[in-house]
Enzyme design. Sequence first.
Site, short mmCIF file in Angstrom:
data_model
loop_
_atom_site.label_atom_id
_atom_site.label_comp_id
_atom_site.label_asym_id
_atom_site.label_seq_id
_atom_site.Cartn_x
_atom_site.Cartn_y
_atom_site.Cartn_z
N GLU A 35 1.00 -1.39 -0.06
CA GLU A 35 -0.01 -0.01 -0.05
C GLU A 35 1.05 1.23 0.05
O GLU A 35 1.60 1.37 0.87
CB GLU A 35 -0.75 -0.05 1.09
N ARG A 71 5.67 -12.91 9.67
CA ARG A 71 6.18 -11.61 9.25
C ARG A 71 7.80 -11.53 9.92
O ARG A 71 8.15 -12.31 10.64
CB ARG A 71 5.58 -10.31 10.19
N LYS A 107 4.50 0.90 9.11
CA LYS A 107 4.68 2.11 8.42
C LYS A 107 3.81 3.32 9.25
O LYS A 107 4.28 4.26 9.28
CB LYS A 107 3.85 2.11 7.06
#
Length: 564
Positions: A39, A264, A274
């Site tokens: 994104e 992750r 982020k």
Amino acid sequence: MSGTDSVPSDHRDFVRQIVEDDIRTGKWQGIVKTRFPPEPNGYLHIGHAKSICLNFGIAQEYGGKCNLRFDDTNPEKEDVEYVESIKADIRWLGFDWEDRLFFASDYFEQLYKWAEQLINDDRAYVCSLPLEDIRAGRGTPSQPGTDSPHRSRSTEENLDLFRRMKAGEFEEGEHVLRAKIDMGHKVMLLRDPIMYRIRNVTHHRTGDTWRIYPTYDYTHGQSDSIEGITHSICTLEFENRRPLYDWFCENLGIHHPQQIEFNRLNLTYTLMSKRRLLRLVNEGHVTGWDDPRLPTISGLRRRGYTAESVRSLCTHVGVTKHNATTDMVVLENQIREELNRTVERRMAVLDPLKVVITNYPEGQSETLEAVNNPEDPAAGSRNVPFGPEIYIEREDFMEDPPRKFFRLGPGREVRLRWAYFVKCHDMVKDADGNITELHCTYDPETKGGNAPDGRKVKATLHWVSAGDAIDAEVRLYDHLFVTEDPDEVADESQDWQNNLNPTSLQVMAAKLEPSLSAPAQGYRCQFERKGYFCVDQDSTPEKPVFNRTTTLKAPWVKKKKQTG
Ligand code: ATP
Ligand code: MG
């Protein structure tokens, strides 16, 4: 670490095993198609690098293709600056999407048509409840939700409302489009999830064309489907969304990729989100997204990490189904091992203390030969000037040295690297008692660093000739946070920001050997005894600026977490 090419088949990670099985059984006619779907709401971090290495790596290894697709469904938070930085970071990591650059926003028209299809099939409806009521109506994991009063709207009414939502006839929040699944479903996400929201915002690509925007869940799987993705690889937190991913593909009757979830990458002493990195940037705790203390790809690059070292960390930590945290030391070791092999040694004094060689012949100066890289004979040697005044590291002298301190002290002799033995006989102090200068004698017989009479010294110091030294700014970095897990706070009134390390950046006015004058951008070397350094983008020919990439040795690790 070696690449995956040398890993025997049965040691491959579970994702690669799935891909190999699918190739063997012909599930996708032997096709392997993956994607990396960021994104564009921030800069990439090293966690994303793991996903990039996995998706692009699998495509490379199995003769497939990997797309770059921006998942740009959230116009308020997204920006072209992020799109460009993400592209630059992926290229720097060494991967290429060729002509396969896509944006989910390119699919908005198709997604809209599919939404009408679901309305026509009685699988979606316009709900006009306020958002809080929708949320409350979902129920809890142990209690079923309640049907929206609008769940039974006719297809005609739904289509009319949905088209008017698209036309911009309503205010934000007046209506949403929901999938009509099951308000009693054991998976909460399947209790009539929202597909579209009204948003009166400009999108960085589609401008003001759209007044309604699809949700992530309604966009992601269909975008994969449009691109013919075979293996939709994502992180474990998407596991609970898989039933919804599947539901949309099945109910639209479209190509249905397999979603596979992996763990992750998390690192100690830092954050990997982020949203939080943006806060650190916006609130001025760091100098920008490329601050060398951040785990962003651009920060690591500026810090002096190579693409190879980042990729090898990603290989090293592996791909599993279990979340864990990797010690930051593991990342540092990747770059240490590489730079030890590849970069030349130089001498730089970070915290200079002047030494006058009192018996050095007046007016004399000379050059001495210094080996560039003991690990690499082909690197050869260079000349370093030596003269009557030099700098040594302030911490290499103690007026009253304790038993275990073997470096310079009153009456003691040490070796100057590549030069001579020197012996201290005097100190000069200022009014406050601080040592400002040392007086030493040198032994001309010990040129090159060995005494012909065989006498030994216990320490070898680096140094720089004062008359020839280059002034430079050297930036030393420490962890951004003082705690291994910045989320661990003493009590609930606290925030992870309280764990910031106040001394994560230390700026030194250093003295460098003259071969380091006007260093080129991207230049890396080892400063003897001080670590591996690279030239910062702030560097100018008049004032070189160096960043410390990492120290020479790993600090003592008390508690080893998972190391991959
Ligand atoms: P963040 O929370 O940092 O914003 P994200 O998952 O929201 O991360 P996206 O841009 O949506 O960021 O992520 C793109 C891809 O990178 C996704 O497939 C995501 O699963 C993967 N990814 C994100 N963070 C990590 C991580 N720490 N380790 C491995 N993969 C990650
Ligand atoms: Mg995200």
